[in-house]
Structure formats: structure tokens, C-alpha cells
Write a protein that holds these residues in place. Structure first.
Motif, PDB file in Angstrom:
ATOM      1  N   ARG A 195     -45.391  -3.524 -80.004  1.00  0.00           N
ATOM      2  CA  ARG A 195     -45.734  -2.261 -79.329  1.00  0.00           C
ATOM      3  C   ARG A 195     -46.787  -1.542 -80.148  1.00  0.00           C
ATOM      4  O   ARG A 195     -46.703  -1.497 -81.379  1.00  0.00           O
ATOM      5  CB  ARG A 195     -44.484  -1.406 -79.179  1.00  0.00           C
ATOM      6  CG  ARG A 195     -44.690  -0.092 -78.453  1.00  0.00           C
ATOM      7  CD  ARG A 195     -43.345   0.468 -77.967  1.00  0.00           C
ATOM      8  NE  ARG A 195     -42.356   0.548 -79.043  1.00  0.00           N
ATOM      9  CZ  ARG A 195     -42.187   1.616 -79.787  1.00  0.00           C
ATOM     10  NH1 ARG A 195     -42.961   2.676 -79.616  1.00  0.00           N
ATOM     11  NH2 ARG A 195     -41.255   1.621 -80.731  1.00  0.00           N
ATOM     12  N   THR A 196     -47.751  -0.982 -79.438  1.00  0.00           N
ATOM     13  CA  THR A 196     -48.819  -0.228 -80.087  1.00  0.00           C
ATOM     14  C   THR A 196     -48.972   1.131 -79.422  1.00  0.00           C
ATOM     15  O   THR A 196     -48.529   1.355 -78.284  1.00  0.00           O
ATOM     16  CB  THR A 196     -50.164  -0.972 -80.028  1.00  0.00           C
ATOM     17  OG1 THR A 196     -50.491  -1.235 -78.653  1.00  0.00           O
ATOM     18  CG2 THR A 196     -50.115  -2.279 -80.792  1.00  0.00           C
ATOM     19  N   TYR A 197     -49.591   2.014 -80.155  1.00  0.00           N
ATOM     20  CA  TYR A 197     -49.893   3.362 -79.654  1.00  0.00           C
ATOM     21  C   TYR A 197     -51.328   3.695 -80.038  1.00  0.00           C
ATOM     22  O   TYR A 197     -51.797   3.314 -81.126  1.00  0.00           O
ATOM     23  CB  TYR A 197     -48.946   4.385 -80.288  1.00  0.00           C
ATOM     24  CG  TYR A 197     -49.465   5.807 -80.166  1.00  0.00           C
ATOM     25  CD1 TYR A 197     -50.200   6.393 -81.185  1.00  0.00           C
ATOM     26  CD2 TYR A 197     -49.257   6.532 -78.998  1.00  0.00           C
ATOM     27  CE1 TYR A 197     -50.708   7.673 -81.065  1.00  0.00           C
ATOM     28  CE2 TYR A 197     -49.762   7.813 -78.865  1.00  0.00           C
ATOM     29  CZ  TYR A 197     -50.480   8.379 -79.897  1.00  0.00           C
ATOM     30  OH  TYR A 197     -50.986   9.641 -79.760  1.00  0.00           O
ATOM     31  N   TYR A 198     -52.001   4.419 -79.131  1.00  0.00           N
ATOM     32  CA  TYR A 198     -53.336   4.937 -79.421  1.00  0.00           C
ATOM     33  C   TYR A 198     -53.430   6.368 -78.911  1.00  0.00           C
ATOM     34  O   TYR A 198     -52.972   6.671 -77.800  1.00  0.00           O
ATOM     35  CB  TYR A 198     -54.424   4.106 -78.733  1.00  0.00           C
ATOM     36  CG  TYR A 198     -54.462   2.663 -79.182  1.00  0.00           C
ATOM     37  CD1 TYR A 198     -53.777   1.680 -78.469  1.00  0.00           C
ATOM     38  CD2 TYR A 198     -55.166   2.293 -80.318  1.00  0.00           C
ATOM     39  CE1 TYR A 198     -53.794   0.361 -78.884  1.00  0.00           C
ATOM     40  CE2 TYR A 198     -55.190   0.967 -80.741  1.00  0.00           C
ATOM     41  CZ  TYR A 198     -54.492   0.011 -80.019  1.00  0.00           C
ATOM     42  OH  TYR A 198     -54.515  -1.302 -80.437  1.00  0.00           O
ATOM     43  N   THR A 199     -54.026   7.205 -79.690  1.00  0.00           N
ATOM     44  CA  THR A 199     -54.309   8.537 -79.183  1.00  0.00           C
ATOM     45  C   THR A 199     -55.377   8.421 -78.102  1.00  0.00           C
ATOM     46  O   THR A 199     -56.210   7.492 -78.118  1.00  0.00           O
ATOM     47  CB  THR A 199     -54.743   9.477 -80.322  1.00  0.00           C
ATOM     48  OG1 THR A 199     -54.746  10.817 -79.867  1.00  0.00           O
ATOM     49  CG2 THR A 199     -56.113   9.106 -80.862  1.00  0.00           C
ATOM     50  N   ALA A 219     -53.557   5.480 -84.333  1.00  0.00           N
ATOM     51  CA  ALA A 219     -53.009   4.239 -83.767  1.00  0.00           C
ATOM     52  C   ALA A 219     -51.794   3.827 -84.579  1.00  0.00           C
ATOM     53  O   ALA A 219     -51.721   4.085 -85.775  1.00  0.00           O
ATOM     54  CB  ALA A 219     -54.044   3.120 -83.777  1.00  0.00           C
ATOM     55  N   LYS A 271     -58.545   5.316 -77.122  1.00  0.00           N
ATOM     56  CA  LYS A 271     -58.121   4.242 -76.223  1.00  0.00           C
ATOM     57  C   LYS A 271     -59.321   3.504 -75.649  1.00  0.00           C
ATOM     58  O   LYS A 271     -60.295   4.122 -75.223  1.00  0.00           O
ATOM     59  CB  LYS A 271     -57.265   4.808 -75.092  1.00  0.00           C
ATOM     60  CG  LYS A 271     -55.848   5.151 -75.497  1.00  0.00           C
ATOM     61  CD  LYS A 271     -55.049   5.711 -74.327  1.00  0.00           C
ATOM     62  CE  LYS A 271     -53.640   6.058 -74.758  1.00  0.00           C
ATOM     63  NZ  LYS A 271     -52.863   6.706 -73.658  1.00  0.00           N
ATOM     64  N   THR A 317     -45.743  -1.404 -84.188  1.00  0.00           N
ATOM     65  CA  THR A 317     -44.395  -1.644 -84.669  1.00  0.00           C
ATOM     66  C   THR A 317     -44.341  -2.862 -85.586  1.00  0.00           C
ATOM     67  O   THR A 317     -45.309  -3.629 -85.674  1.00  0.00           O
ATOM     68  CB  THR A 317     -43.427  -1.812 -83.498  1.00  0.00           C
ATOM     69  OG1 THR A 317     -43.941  -2.812 -82.611  1.00  0.00           O
ATOM     70  CG2 THR A 317     -43.261  -0.505 -82.727  1.00  0.00           C
ATOM     71  N   ASP A 365     -39.878   3.859 -84.396  1.00  0.00           N
ATOM     72  CA  ASP A 365     -40.383   5.067 -83.759  1.00  0.00           C
ATOM     73  C   ASP A 365     -41.678   5.447 -84.463  1.00  0.00           C
ATOM     74  O   ASP A 365     -41.652   5.955 -85.595  1.00  0.00           O
ATOM     75  CB  ASP A 365     -39.349   6.193 -83.874  1.00  0.00           C
ATOM     76  CG  ASP A 365     -39.839   7.490 -83.266  1.00  0.00           C
ATOM     77  OD1 ASP A 365     -39.056   8.455 -83.249  1.00  0.00           O
ATOM     78  OD2 ASP A 365     -40.991   7.542 -82.799  1.00  0.00           O
TER      79      ASP A 365
END
Length: 121
Positions: A57-61, A49, A65, A52, A103
Motif C-alpha cells: 500500500r502506498t500513499y501520495y499527497t 509519500a 500524485k 507500507t 498506519d
């Protein structure tokens, strides 16, 4: 000197929850994106995860999720990873890392020492 110190790992039964914390010092925390990585025995380290610098903004594999939530408190220089519905395959050493870019897939020059998460089936 930059320091990232993780806490909150441990042993939990499948289906349980843990909350990891990572306290940062020695850097302008609000200027860094933060990531949680994990590495299981015999596997490559992966970004689980990311968030920023502003939290916008977030990211999850895909594997986490809907179960994991990353958040940050810039006033406390801390990033969190709430892990719910834990599975055996979530067992790994979890690391937090700091990235000077928005990024989330670019380089992370600063790393914590890691905290072990073990999920019993």
C-alpha cells in the motif's frame, strides 16, 4: 543505533527528474513502513509519500500524485522516491522516516538528516 541516510537531492530545472534514496540500518527494515516528508521554508513539514512494510500500500499527497513514485527494496534496506515533472513548488528539504506501524499517518520515531531538492523555474 538506527540510521536513515538520504541521498540524491540537488538542483534541477522545472520539468526534470530526481531520484531520492534512503538507506536504513540498525532496524528490521522489512518491519517498518517508510515515509518521505518535505519541509519548505516557512511551511510545515508534510508527508509526501508513504509505503507500507510489504510495499502493498502506498500513499501520495495530492500535489505529487502522478509525478512521484515511492518504492522500496527490502533486500537492500532502501526506500526510493522517484520524482518526475518537478515543479518550483517541490523545492524543499526532503526527509525519509521509519514507522513501526502499517498506519502511514501514525508516529515516525526515526528520521534521516534530510536532503535538499531545489527546482529552478
Amino acid at each position: 543505533q538506527v540510521q536513515l541516510v538520504e541521498s540524491g537531492g540537488g538542483l534541477v530545472q522545472a520539468g526534470g527528474s530526481l531520484r531520492l534514496s534512503c538507506a536504513a540500518s540498525g532496524l528490521t527494515f522489512s518491519s517498518y513502513s517508510m515515509g518521505w516528508f518535505r519541509q519548505a521554508p516557512g511551511k510545515e513539514r508534510e508527508l509526501v509519500a508513504g509505503i507500507t512494510w510489504s510495499g502493498g500500500r502506498t500513499y501520495y499527497t495530492d500535489a505529487v500524485k502522478g509525478r512521484f513514485t515511492i518504492s522500496r527494496d527490502n533486500a537492500k534496506n532502501t526506500v526510493y522516491l522517484q520524482m518526475n515533472s518537478l515543479k518550483f513548488e517541490d523545492t524543499a528539504v526532503y526527509y525519509c522516516a521509519a514507522c513501526p506501524s502499517n498506519d502511514l499517518f501514525s508516529g515516525y520515531p526515526y528520521w534521516g538528516q534530510g536532503t535538499q531538492v531545489t527546482v529552478s523555474s
